[in-house]
Design a protein around this motif. Structure first.
Motif, mmCIF file in Angstrom:
data_model
loop_
_atom_site.group_PDB
_atom_site.id
_atom_site.type_symbol
_atom_site.label_atom_id
_atom_site.label_comp_id
_atom_site.label_asym_id
_atom_site.label_seq_id
_atom_site.Cartn_x
_atom_site.Cartn_y
_atom_site.Cartn_z
ATOM 1 N N TYR A 154 -49.130 -14.408 -45.108
ATOM 2 C CA TYR A 154 -49.971 -15.595 -45.258
ATOM 3 C C TYR A 154 -50.651 -15.892 -43.920
ATOM 4 C CZ TYR A 154 -47.431 -16.713 -49.589
ATOM 5 O OH TYR A 154 -46.889 -16.682 -50.849
ATOM 6 N N GLN A 206 -52.354 -19.087 -41.739
ATOM 7 C CA GLN A 206 -52.512 -20.533 -41.654
ATOM 8 C C GLN A 206 -53.521 -20.864 -40.564
ATOM 9 O OE1 GLN A 206 -49.124 -22.939 -40.351
ATOM 10 N NE2 GLN A 206 -49.773 -24.622 -41.679
ATOM 11 N N LEU A 237 -53.180 -22.809 -45.622
ATOM 12 C CA LEU A 237 -52.258 -21.688 -45.821
ATOM 13 C C LEU A 237 -52.786 -20.810 -46.944
ATOM 14 C CD1 LEU A 237 -48.624 -23.052 -45.679
ATOM 15 C CD2 LEU A 237 -49.362 -20.863 -44.775
ATOM 16 N N LEU A 261 -52.272 -18.737 -37.348
ATOM 17 C CA LEU A 261 -50.840 -18.456 -37.402
ATOM 18 C C LEU A 261 -50.622 -17.556 -38.610
ATOM 19 C CD1 LEU A 261 -48.199 -19.209 -35.989
ATOM 20 C CD2 LEU A 261 -48.150 -21.298 -37.341
ATOM 21 N N PHE A 273 -47.990 -15.789 -41.070
ATOM 22 C CA PHE A 273 -46.609 -15.845 -41.524
ATOM 23 C C PHE A 273 -46.290 -14.665 -42.424
ATOM 24 C CE2 PHE A 273 -45.133 -19.727 -39.897
ATOM 25 C CZ PHE A 273 -46.126 -20.688 -40.014
ATOM 26 N N PRO A 332 -40.900 -17.177 -38.551
ATOM 27 C CA PRO A 332 -41.414 -18.178 -37.617
ATOM 28 C C PRO A 332 -42.901 -18.065 -37.335
ATOM 29 C CG PRO A 332 -40.218 -16.505 -36.439
ATOM 30 C CD PRO A 332 -40.030 -16.204 -37.879
#
Lengths: 116, 113
Positions: free
Chosen positions: B35, B37, B43, B88, B90, B106
Motif C-alpha cells: 500500500y 500512503q 492509503l 509512506l 506499507f 512499520p
C-alpha cells in the motif's frame, strides 16, 4: 466498486467521555469491515473487524464497533476515551465477491484528539 | 509489533533513480500486500501476492513492480522516481483467506528530491 467514507477529518473529545468515529461504506454484497489505528511514525495497527454474526464487535484497547446494514455504517466507539487514544483512525472495507483478491479499500482517516 | 518487517525505514533519493523496498511477512502468512500512503491520495492498494503469484493489482504505476520470493518475502521496485512518489509505503501480510486480517509493517518512508 467498493468505497468507504469517513465524514469527519477530526474528532475532539475530553478524556473520560465516550467517543464515536464514523464510517459508512458502499459495497455490492455483504461487506467485511475493519478498523485500524495509526500512531505517529508507526504502521497501522488492527483494532477490530466485522465479518458476520453479532452486529456489535469488540476489539483491542476497549474499542468496539457497531455494524448497521440498513445505514451502511460501521462506527467505532469507546465508552471512555483516554489521552493515549489520540491517533489517526482508518475504516476499511473488503468486498467478499472479490474472491481471493482481498485488497482493502480505506477511508481518508479521522484524527482523534483526546484532551484532559 | 505486528510481526511484519520492512526495510529500510527511511529512504532519500533523487528523481530518476530506482529503489527497492523489502518486506518480510509474519511467519506462516502466504499473502503480501503493498500500500502507498500519501497526503493527497490517502492509503491506496498497490498490489497483492499470494504464495509467489500475483493475485491482484490496484493503482500501481507501470514504473513500479513487485515480486514475492520462494521464502515469501516480497520486494517492491520503484523506478524512474518522481517527486510525487514521495510517500509512506506499507507492506501487509495475512494467511491468505478473504476473511483474514491484514497485519501491517512499520512502513518505509520514501523521499524523492
Amino acid at each position: 466498486a467498493q468505497s468507504v467514507a469517513q465524514p469527519e477529518d477530526q474528532v475532539n473529545v475530553a478524556e473520560g467521555n465516550p467517543l464515536t468515529v464514523k464510517c459508512t461504506y458502499s459495497v455490492s454484497g455483504n461487506p467485511y469491515l475493519f478498523w485500524y489505528v495509526q500512531y505517529p511514525n508507526r504502521g497501522l495497527q488492527f483494532l477490530l473487524k466485522y465479518i458476520t454474526g453479532d452486529n456489535l464487535v469488540k476489539g483491542s484497547y476497549g474499542f468496539e464497533a457497531e455494524f448497521n446494514k440498513s445505514q451502511t455504517s460501521f462506527h467505532l466507539k469507546k465508552p471512555s476515551a483516554l489521552v493515549s487514544d489520540s491517533a489517526l483512525y482508518f475504516c476499511a472495507v473488503r468486498d467478499p465477491s472479490s474472491g481471493t483478491a482481498s485488497k482493502l479499500t480505506f477511508g481518508t482517516g479521522t484524527r482523534l484528539q483526546v484532551t484532559l | 509489533d505486528s510481526g511484519v518487517t520492512q526495510t529500510p525505514k527511511h529512504l532519500i533519493t533523487a528523481t530518476g533513480q530506482r529503489v527497492t523496498l523489502r518486506c518480510s511477512p509474519r511467519s506462516g502468512d502466504l499473502s503480501v500486500y503493498w500500500y502507498q500512503q500519501s497526503l493527497d491520495q490517502g492509503l491506496q492498494f498497490l498490489i497483492q501476492y499470494y504464495n509467489g503469484e500475483e493475485r491482484a493489482k490496484g493503482n500501481i504505476l507501470e514504473r513500479f513492480s513487485a515480486q514475492q520470493f520462494p521464502d515469501l518475502h516480497s520486494e517492491l521496485n520503484l523506478s524512474s522516481l518522481e517527486l510525487g512518489d514521495s510517500a509512506l509505503y506499507f507492506c501487509a501480510s495475512s494467511v491468505g483467506g478473504i476473511q483474514e486480517t491484514q497485519y501491517f509493517g512499520p512502513g518505509t518512508r520514501l523521499l524523492v528530491l
